[in-house]
Design an enzyme around this catalytic site. Structure first.
Site, mmCIF file in Angstrom:
data_model
loop_
_atom_site.group_PDB
_atom_site.id
_atom_site.type_symbol
_atom_site.label_atom_id
_atom_site.label_comp_id
_atom_site.label_asym_id
_atom_site.label_seq_id
_atom_site.Cartn_x
_atom_site.Cartn_y
_atom_site.Cartn_z
ATOM 1 N N GLY A 50 0.794 -1.223 0.000
ATOM 2 C CA GLY A 50 0.000 0.000 0.000
ATOM 3 C C GLY A 50 0.824 1.269 0.000
ATOM 4 O O GLY A 50 0.273 2.361 -0.020
ATOM 5 N N CYS A 51 2.134 1.130 0.026
ATOM 6 C CA CYS A 51 3.014 2.295 -0.048
ATOM 7 C C CYS A 51 3.546 2.411 -1.471
ATOM 8 O O CYS A 51 3.973 1.420 -2.061
ATOM 9 C CB CYS A 51 4.190 2.154 0.918
ATOM 10 S SG CYS A 51 3.733 2.225 2.645
#
Length: 138
Positions: A50-51
């Protein structure tokens, strides 16, 4: 862990910055205090999903039943965000980490209002991953 300020000192230091450019520079300084990870620590299981940037976070329990953190990122500002997250959670037990309301603290820093949407998403992904990994340590 690197010699990072506590949460109160971080708030004071943030408030002393005259503008967001200075705050970003301070965040980069905080990130620079984190020691680099070894190649063995830069494994896929330590990556934070998710980064947008690559972020690795590892947790371990110390002899006082407090969670210790090590982490890194390939982006300077994001590495500063990693340091801020570590400051927030440092010296806490697993239950304290799970119970901590990070929204209030991030509000005091005005982080989310000044981060790009992808960095805000990454910040939330870090918090979620830390809580998820912490819950497995209980």
């Amino acid at each position: 862990m690197a010699s990072l300020p506590d949460t109160n000192k971080l708030l004071r230091n943030f408030s002393r910055c005259r503008n967001w450019e200075e705050r970003y520079l301070y965040m980069i300084e905080l990130g620079a205090k984190l020691p680099p990870l070894t190649d063995e620590q830069r494994q896929p299981e330590n990556l934070i999903a998710g980064c947008q940037s690559q972020v690795w976070i590892l947790l371990r329990m110390n002899h006082q039943n407090k969670v210790e953190f090590i982490g890194d990122s390939d982006a300077a500002i994001v590495k500063g965000l990693v340091a801020i997250v570590f400051i927030l959670f440092q010296g806490k037990t697993t239950q304290e980490i799970l119970d901590l309301d990070v929204t209030e603290y991030f509000g005091k820093l005005s982080l989310e209002q000044h981060l790009t949407p992808s960095r805000t998403q990454g910040l939330h992904a870090m918090i979620h991953a830390i809580r998820n990994r912490t819950s497995k340590m209980v």
